[in-house]
Structure formats: C-alpha cells, structure tokens
Design an enzyme around this catalytic site. Sequence first.
Site, PDB file in Angstrom:
ATOM      1  N   GLU A   1       0.881  -1.173   0.000  1.00  0.00           N
ATOM      2  CA  GLU A   1       0.000   0.000   0.000  1.00  0.00           C
ATOM      3  C   GLU A   1       0.914   1.217   0.000  1.00  0.00           C
ATOM      4  OE1 GLU A   1      -2.341   2.570   3.119  1.00  0.00           O
ATOM      5  OE2 GLU A   1      -2.872   0.457   3.290  1.00  0.00           O
TER       6      GLU A   1
ATOM      7  N   CYS B   1      -3.781   6.963   5.637  1.00  0.00           N
ATOM      8  CA  CYS B   1      -3.638   6.675   4.213  1.00  0.00           C
ATOM      9  C   CYS B   1      -4.913   6.989   3.443  1.00  0.00           C
ATOM     10  CB  CYS B   1      -3.229   5.224   4.004  1.00  0.00           C
ATOM     11  SG  CYS B   1      -4.094   4.057   5.049  1.00  0.00           S
TER      12      CYS B   1
END
Length: 506
Positions: free
Chosen positions: A263, A300
């Site tokens: 990620e 995020c």
Amino acid sequence: MAFTPHGKHLIAGQRIGTDATFSSEPASGSAFEYSVGSPALVAQACEAAAAAFPGFAEVSREERAKLLETIADEIDVRGDEITEVGSAETGLPAARLEGERGRTTGQLRLFAAHIRDGDYLDVRHDPALPQRQPLPRPDLRMMQRPVGPVAVFGASNFPLAFSVAGGDTAAALAAGCPVVVKGHGAHPGTGEVVGDAIVAALSKLGMDPRIFSLVQGGNRSVGQALVTDPRIKAVGFTGSLGGGRALYDLCAQRPEPIPFYGELGSVNPMFVLPEAAAARGADIGTGWSGSLTMGVGQFCTNPGIAVVVDGPEADAFVAAATDGLSAVAAQTMLTDGMATAFRDGARRVSEGSGVKSLLKTSCEGRNAAPYLFEVSAEDWLSNEDLSEEVFGPLGLVIRTQSAEQMIDIAGHFKGQLTATLQMDEGDIELGRALLPILERIAGRVMANGFPTGVEVCDSMVHGGPYPASTNFGATSVGTMSIRRFLRPVCYQNIPDALLPADLVRT
C-alpha cells in the site's frame, strides 16, 4: 512502572542482541537503545520460519484461531505499557492508541472467527465419473492452502494496526503462514512489547516459536535481504511510494518472483456535486476539514483533494473548510522525517502554476499545521505533480467550470484507495456518470461521508490500482485480506488418508 525495553530482536522465540544499536527518537520522554538488524539476522529468522512452515500449515483451524485470540489477550494484558511507550514514541494521544489497540485485537479475533467458519477455504469437489464417455473424469478436489513464510513491514502511521501484530500478520497467521516482521524504526518500543505478546501467546499454547520473528532497525539492506530471501513467499508492506516500489521491483527480479502486496499512496479525491454543494456546501467543507486533520493528516485514506464546480456554492464550501482548518493548532507528527516531507510537499504544491494559497501556516520541528490551496481544473490537469500525495493535513480544492469538466477530472486520477461522492437526490445523473470512472480508479467508493476510518469487516477493500497499491485485486484490511497468503491446490484421485483434514470426505 516506567517502560524499560530489553532492546533485542525476537528470533524464533529467543531475544537476540547485537553490539550495534540505534537510538529511538521519541516525541517525548527518554530515548532508548535497540539492537540493529542485519541481513544475517534476517537469514536466521527466515530459516526458522521455513522450518516451522510444514508443521504450521497442518495446524487445525481451531488451533490457529486460538493462537490469534491468545495474541489478542496478551496484547490487552500489556495495554497500559503499549499506551505509555506508544504515546512517547509517536506523540499520538492515549485515546487514539487505545482505540487502535482495540482495532488490532479486534481484527485478530475477527480472523479467528473467519477461519473457524471455513468458507475462506473455497472447498470444491467434482466427484469421479468413471463411466463418462468418451473419457472418464477423475475425482477432483480443491481448496486454498498457505503459501509459506510471509515478510511483513511495520508501518509508520499505525504503530499497532498496521505493524507487528497488525492486519498483515493476522491474515498470514490465520492462513497458516509463519511471519517475519521488519519493525519500523519510528516506534521500536511499541513493536517490542507487541512482539513479546506474540511470543508469549505461542509459548502459552505450546506452539512452535519459529512461527514468528521480529527484526528491529537496520538500513535498507535489511529490508532488501528480507524480500529477496528465497524462503519468503509473499510480502505485506505499508509505506512510501518510493520505498515500496523499490522492494516491489526486488520481488519481481528474484529468480522465483513473489507477490508484493504494497500500500503506497493515495490522495483519495472527494467530488462535491452541485446539488449537494448548494444544499450543504458549508457543512461538507467543515466535515472535510475535520477529516483532513484527523491524526494530523497521517491516515492513508486522508481526502487530500476536493473537486467542486466553481461558483457561490464552491465559495461557501471553501470558506467553511478554511475556517475549520484555521481552528486547528499545530500537532506533533509521527517522525521528524514526516514533518520535513510534509513541509516539502506543501512547498511543492504552493509553487505549482495557478495555485492559490488559502491558508498559510508556519510549521517547525516535528509539528504540522494545516495548509489549504485551490487551483483551476485547467491548471491541475497541466501539472501532474499536483496529483501526488502530500502526507499530512493539506487540502487542495480543484474548481471546475462545469459538471462535465468534473467528469474529465475524475478520469485523470491515478489509482486510489478511496473516492467519495458528496451528493443529493438531484445529483443522481451526475453520480451515475462518475461512478463507473471512480470504481475503475479506487478500491472503495463512498457517498456522503469521509474516508478516514476504515471498518474492519468482511466486505472492506483497502487497496486499489497502482500507485494506491501494487495489486489491485487485494485488500490489506478485512477478512478478504487472507487471500493474499493462500493459493489454490487441486487434488486428483488423492486417497482420503493423504488429504488435508478439511478436504476429507464426510
């Protein structure tokens, strides 16, 4: 009692120190010394994981579920210590860390329930058809099996939920894969306490201590050694685009390439559709400011870009966002490096052609205060740098000239973790045009909310097309994340006595 670390690596249940040490860099309180990792220690941990794999792969689902639950219990026992050291290391408030600890133990227990249920195995059976013409069919059975030892890289922004016993580790252990964790240097004490909890859980249950290892610190060679070790069969990573891409390339270049589930980065665009802007633009702006600054913007899923059609409604949205952000004082970021990168990112955005600064702040040291900018759609389209993530409390408003231009903007975004539609009933037709675009670029598309805050559940997708993640078909949150560490195996005419227990005929 004040926290005092042992400062050692955890290799196959043993505490192993090294002569070389590094010092933690806490936001407050005393610094401590921790042993420095090395490629040799990585090799030792990987050798142990490979030796443990055959036995762990055959451990029953019930035993693995008990392991996950026991790890959760051991983490809870150490809760006060985790909050103490975690707050000192990261600057995060106690309430945030306690909430994150609850998420961490909750997802461990969720995976325990998930593997007990057994549906994840995707068991299939096509019985033999010996009389079939022109050719008989053999007996065919299929199920998901663990891939092997997994490498996990601890994340900087979530010292618990995405670190030593975070989602990647929980999914790998649930699948039956031993884990080697590369601890993050931003919070080595927190990682040590959680690592001790995993070791204690394995010992309490009499399970193979080689199932888990934690290597602390070290330079890039440690991470490189981990992903290139031939005994590692998959990698879970949460971090920067540059660092993740470098490790991804190493995984692809191995003699035996392996999957790298990284990620990496996302701006999580939010589209404020015209009817919603007219009816509640100010409320959306206020809500956006709160989402932007949650956790000092270090999530995020931070919604860094808002797209709105120019006009009085956009003015109201921007004014409310500016007021909301202006009220937020400077806060401590997780590391000095993050604070520096945030200021550099704000400078890069501010220097973009046509960018107007709406809220200027002064940030020093490890502190960060919000920034807000706006730009026309034309100027944004002409400057690719403005689509890059700035990790921290920074917002960019893109003003379009029409709804049609909003659709054009949507098509120019790179892969994202999330995309949001702020919409009312009168925006349905525009939403219908935008949704097919957004579902192609994002792993999670939402309406009338804010993406910060990720529910850990069966249906969650936390991933997306590159550069949000390196594998668009995977998620790092939710029970479906176990699929990253499994592979299908078909058994043809294999006697019952040799089949995995979950495949044996009943």
